[in-house]
Motif scaffolding. Structure first.
Motif, short mmCIF file in Angstrom:
data_model
loop_
_atom_site.label_atom_id
_atom_site.label_comp_id
_atom_site.label_asym_id
_atom_site.label_seq_id
_atom_site.Cartn_x
_atom_site.Cartn_y
_atom_site.Cartn_z
N GLY A 153 0.81 -1.21 0.00
CA GLY A 153 0.00 0.00 0.00
C GLY A 153 0.85 1.26 0.00
N VAL A 154 1.92 1.27 0.79
CA VAL A 154 2.83 2.43 0.84
C VAL A 154 3.47 2.66 -0.52
CG1 VAL A 154 4.98 3.30 1.83
CG2 VAL A 154 3.28 2.21 3.31
N PHE A 155 3.93 1.59 -1.16
CA PHE A 155 4.55 1.68 -2.47
C PHE A 155 3.56 2.24 -3.50
CE2 PHE A 155 5.60 0.02 -6.65
CZ PHE A 155 6.96 0.23 -6.74
N THR A 156 2.36 1.71 -3.51
CA THR A 156 1.37 2.13 -4.50
C THR A 156 0.99 3.60 -4.32
OG1 THR A 156 0.52 -0.13 -4.50
CG2 THR A 156 -0.87 1.55 -5.52
N ASP A 157 0.97 4.06 -3.08
CA ASP A 157 0.66 5.48 -2.82
C ASP A 157 1.75 6.40 -3.38
OD1 ASP A 157 -1.76 5.16 -1.57
OD2 ASP A 157 -0.91 5.03 0.44
N ALA A 158 2.99 5.95 -3.33
CA ALA A 158 4.11 6.86 -3.63
C ALA A 158 4.66 6.73 -5.04
CB ALA A 158 5.25 6.61 -2.62
N VAL A 159 4.41 5.62 -5.71
CA VAL A 159 5.08 5.32 -6.98
C VAL A 159 4.07 5.32 -8.12
CG1 VAL A 159 6.40 3.60 -8.26
CG2 VAL A 159 6.91 4.02 -5.84
N ASP A 160 4.40 5.99 -9.19
CA ASP A 160 3.57 5.99 -10.40
C ASP A 160 3.87 4.70 -11.18
OD1 ASP A 160 2.34 6.37 -12.88
OD2 ASP A 160 2.74 8.53 -12.90
N GLN A 161 3.02 3.71 -11.00
CA GLN A 161 3.27 2.41 -11.62
C GLN A 161 3.25 2.49 -13.14
OE1 GLN A 161 0.64 -0.55 -9.86
NE2 GLN A 161 0.71 0.50 -7.90
N ARG A 162 2.43 3.37 -13.67
CA ARG A 162 2.34 3.51 -15.13
C ARG A 162 3.71 3.88 -15.71
NH1 ARG A 162 2.12 7.79 -18.02
NH2 ARG A 162 1.82 9.09 -16.17
N VAL A 163 4.41 4.78 -15.03
CA VAL A 163 5.73 5.20 -15.50
C VAL A 163 6.71 4.02 -15.49
CG1 VAL A 163 7.74 6.64 -14.94
CG2 VAL A 163 5.43 7.60 -14.85
N LEU A 164 6.71 3.25 -14.42
CA LEU A 164 7.60 2.09 -14.33
C LEU A 164 7.32 1.09 -15.45
CD1 LEU A 164 7.87 1.20 -10.54
CD2 LEU A 164 9.45 2.52 -11.94
N LEU A 165 6.04 0.80 -15.67
CA LEU A 165 5.67 -0.20 -16.67
C LEU A 165 6.03 0.26 -18.07
CD1 LEU A 165 2.27 -1.35 -15.15
CD2 LEU A 165 4.43 -2.60 -15.15
N GLU A 166 5.86 1.55 -18.33
CA GLU A 166 6.23 2.07 -19.64
C GLU A 166 7.74 1.94 -19.86
OE1 GLU A 166 4.80 6.05 -19.78
OE2 GLU A 166 2.72 5.47 -20.23
N ARG A 167 8.52 2.20 -18.81
CA ARG A 167 9.98 2.11 -18.95
C ARG A 167 10.45 0.66 -19.05
NH1 ARG A 167 13.02 6.54 -18.06
NH2 ARG A 167 14.73 5.38 -17.08
N LEU A 168 9.66 -0.25 -18.49
CA LEU A 168 9.99 -1.67 -18.60
C LEU A 168 9.47 -2.28 -19.90
CD1 LEU A 168 9.34 -3.11 -15.02
CD2 LEU A 168 11.49 -3.20 -16.29
N HIS A 169 8.62 -1.54 -20.62
CA HIS A 169 8.03 -2.02 -21.87
C HIS A 169 7.26 -3.32 -21.65
CE1 HIS A 169 10.61 0.99 -23.65
NE2 HIS A 169 11.68 0.38 -23.19
N VAL A 170 6.44 -3.32 -20.59
CA VAL A 170 5.65 -4.52 -20.30
C VAL A 170 4.39 -4.52 -21.15
CG1 VAL A 170 4.46 -5.84 -18.52
CG2 VAL A 170 6.51 -4.54 -17.94
N ALA A 171 4.19 -5.57 -21.89
CA ALA A 171 2.96 -5.73 -22.67
C ALA A 171 2.02 -6.65 -21.91
CB ALA A 171 3.28 -6.32 -24.04
N ARG A 172 0.75 -6.27 -21.86
CA ARG A 172 -0.23 -7.12 -21.17
C ARG A 172 -0.37 -8.44 -21.90
NH1 ARG A 172 -4.39 -6.89 -17.49
NH2 ARG A 172 -4.05 -4.69 -17.07
#
Length: 692
Positions: A340-359
């Motif tokens: 919960g603390v991580f999700t509050d503080a970190v923009d997950q969308r930015v991380l996933l875009e930089r990792l190039h994760v495809a659903r």
């Protein structure tokens, strides 16, 4: 993206106590929403014992990976021949990565490679694995300038090793420094996130203390050894003064020769509503507990953990004061808080875009459930849980609140609800608690119920009596938008849960019938089965209504609706009243929703198996690829979903009630905590579409 084509991220800290496990768990959770198989890898571990970080992350990973699959080499191997160790690490990683879609790599612990060269070793490993690094810098006890300097040094090391940077996380920052640190790192070329220090994450549990003093559990509930310690109290004083020292979550250290005087009193204080709850009692010394005292305590059937250690009082107090907690396997409350603390503080969308994760094109049960929680959390709603004293409800509430999935109101006497939670080592402090027996709380709800049911002869006085029932109270909260949805049924029948909704909330515009659907999570996809719980023998008009509602439910949960109206025959091959009912229902669906792909009558095999579909209905856009299955009656539906659940190992989520103006969902009385968490998330997502 690593050289193997598998999405991977290397998490490394610049020093000890950075919180890599916390970050690893959170990243694992993020990836599990998007890919079918995700696991953990540690390049270096200690020889001779299982690594706790690997065990913890494996418990949250996709199934099918063993501990040995997920570790590289030992510290001894690195010391003996670093180059050879690196080759072994790469080989073991590639073997693991070839079997999964994503790997979370957690770097070394600063316990053996050789600081200050240890971070350089992690950089070298990341470079050779072709994996971007998420850099974790501790903010604990550091100023803004010290943190900035640590980040600068680490980034220079990564640049020298040609390691791609994913992001920087400053973890465990003082609350008043979170924003200044964020501003100081704003100009970096990579995203930087700042997480605050959360004392409960480093607080030891009673189990941690028991292990640290080589203790044994004499009395109490073993599950409560997971309770976090608020403070240590050494009972080297008369008992009345000990009482003055007690605080929420305290662990009391006392000499065993004082047990006759102290132990019954401490148990009584813990059970009393006028004293703080305790986390446990630690008795120390060489003496045995008197048999008469053991007999007395046994007769009390206490849950408070009482531990015995053979160490002296001073030695016990000193050693236990140095114990810190960890995110070990089984520490579910800490893990939920950390995520919960991580999700509050970190923009997950930015991380996933930089990792190039495809659903992934498939959807596993883990992916679906994680996505439910994240969707609920992204647009947070307020859910009322009428059964506020039920242990399963309280455990689910603890998880939901720690992870920030929803806001909650629990119904019940506040002292009973909160004391029950405290004795179960659960944190529901963020929940609102309302007692339906409180006349002032009932009054506005009773006035609304009397207004709505005036045509049925319900007076205000009668409404006040009705509102003492938790199901009616919760339903009126939803009606008046004091809550966005309700989940009940853990301790009440389906009728008791949904009758107030029929009377008060009623059906949505354009819908004549309330029905139910199960979300069936198979190994690689999610299907919708309806109606399996509410309508015993629907007619053709009602079947059409169920089909349209179920298609909407499917779409709401990201399942493309292709509706199969099930029968014992396919197409025109059969006749009879039951088949004709289904045939008529299909015509009605097509009239009301010409845009909706629907087929029927159709047998189950023709609906799901492309080969059978080609033989029986070759031109159908639904046959062989149906996602929504409408059964002709409740007997068929209940049998079907349970057969698939047991024989195919499917996860059945539901029943989800559909057709109501506002979301109310029913639990099975055998519901697990996991079921309750999922149902609350579903209810919150349903409420997201109810802003009118």
């Amino acid at each position: 993206m690593s050289q193997s084509g598998t999405t991977s991220v290397y998490i490394a800290g610049t020093d000890t106590a950075s919180g890599k496990t916390m970050i690893g768990l959170a990243i694992l959770q993020v990836l599990s929403r998007l890919v079918a198989t995700v696991t953990v890898f540690r390049p270096v571990v200690r020889a001779g014992r299982a690594n706790a970080v690997v065990q913890t992350l494996l418990s949250r990973s996709s199934p099918g990976f063993s501990y040995d699959d997920c570790v590289g080499v030992s510290y001894d191997d690195v010391h003996a021949n670093p180059d050879r160790a690196l080759e072994q690490i790469m080989a073991r990683y590639r073997s693991l990565a070839s079997r999964c879609d994503a790997v979370v790599i957690v770097g070394t612990d600063y316990t053996g490679v050789g600081a200050p060269t240890e971070f350089a070793f992690n950089a070298r490993v990341a470079s050779n694995l072709g994996t971007p690094m998420l850099l974790v810098v501790t903010g604990l006890g550091r100023s803004v300038s010290e943190i900035s300097a640590a980040v600068e040094v680490a980034r220079a090391e990564l640049a020298a090793a040609h390691v791609a940077e994913l992001a920087i996380v400053v973890n465990r920052a003082a609350d008043d420094l979170v924003e200044p640190i964020r501003k100081a790192l704003d100009d970096l070329s990579v995203p930087a996130f700042v997480l605050p220090e959360v004392p409960s994450l480093s607080a030891p549990t009673m189990g941690d203390l028991m292990a640290a003093c080589d203790g044994q559990l004499l009395f109490g509930d073993r599950l409560l050894l997971r309770r976090e310690i608020g403070r240590l109290v050494v009972a080297a004083m008369p008992f009345p003064q000990v009482l003055d020292k007690l605080a929420e979550g305290a662990a009391v250290i006392a000499s065993v020769d004082q047990a006759g005087e102290l132990l019954p009193g401490l148990i009584a204080a813990h059970e009393s509503a006028t004293f703080p709850y305790l986390s446990g009692v630690i008795l120390n010394g060489e003496m045995e507990l008197p048999a008469s005292l053991r007999r007395l305590i046994d007769g009390l059937d206490i849950t408070l953990p009482v531990i015995l250690t053979r160490r002296a009082t001073f030695e016990t107090a000193v050693s236990l004061s140095a114990v810190t907690g960890s995110l070990a396997q089984g520490a579910e409350a800490k893990i939920d808080t950390a995520c919960g603390v991580f999700t509050d503080a970190v923009d997950q969308r930015v991380l996933l875009e930089r990792l190039h994760v495809a659903r992934a094109t498939c959807v596993t049960p883990l992916m679906f459930e994680q996505d439910l929680l994240e969707r609920a959390r992204a647009d947070r709603r307020h859910i009322v849980l009428p059964e506020g004293t039920d242990e399963r409800i309280l455990r689910a509430a603890d998880i939901l609140l720690r992870r920030g999935v929803v806001d909650l109101t629990l119904l019940g006497a506040e002292d009973v609800v909160r004391n029950t939670a405290a004795r179960l080592a659960l944190d529901i402090s963020a929940a609102n608690v309302i007692d339906p027996q409180d006349a002032a709380a009932r009054e506005p709800l009773a006035a609304e119920f009397a207004r709505l049911r005036a045509g049925k002869g319900v007076t205000l006085e009668a409404a006040r009596d009705v509102l003492t029932d938790v199901s009616y109270f919760g339903t009126l909260m939803v009606q008046l938008r004091h809550a966005d949805g309700m989940v009940s049924g853990a301790a009440h029948t389906t009728t008791h849960t949904i009758r107030p909704a029929f009377e008060v909330i009623k059906t949505a515009p354009g819908t004549a019938l309330v029905s139910s659907a199960f979300l069936m999570c198979l190994a690689d996809r999610v299907l919708v089965y309806a109606d399996c719980a509410v309508n015993p023998n629907p007619d053709a008009e009602q079947l059409a209504d169920i089909a349209i509602s179920s298609a909407a439910t499917a779409a709401q949960f990201a399942v493309e609706p292709r509706v199969a109206m099930l029968s014992y025959s396919t197409g025109n091959s059969g006749s009879g009243a039951d088949v004709e009912k289904v045939r008529q229902a299909v015509l009605l669906v097509r009239q009301r929703r010409p845009d909706l792909p629907v087929e029927g009558p159709i047998q189950y095999d023709a609906a799901v198996d492309p080969a059978v579909a080609r033989a029986k209905m070759p031109d159908s856009p639904v046959a062989g690829r149906a996602t929504v299955f409408i059964v002709p009656d409740l007997n068929t539906g209940n049998t079907l979903y349970k057969a698939v659940q047991r024989s195919a190992g499917a996860v059945a989520i539901g029943p989800v009630l559909q057709g109501l103006r506002r979301p109310v969902n029913d639990l099975s009385r055998g519901a697990t905590v996991h079921d309750i968490v999922n149902t609350v998330a579903i209810t919150a997502i349903q409420a997201q579409g109810d802003d009118g």
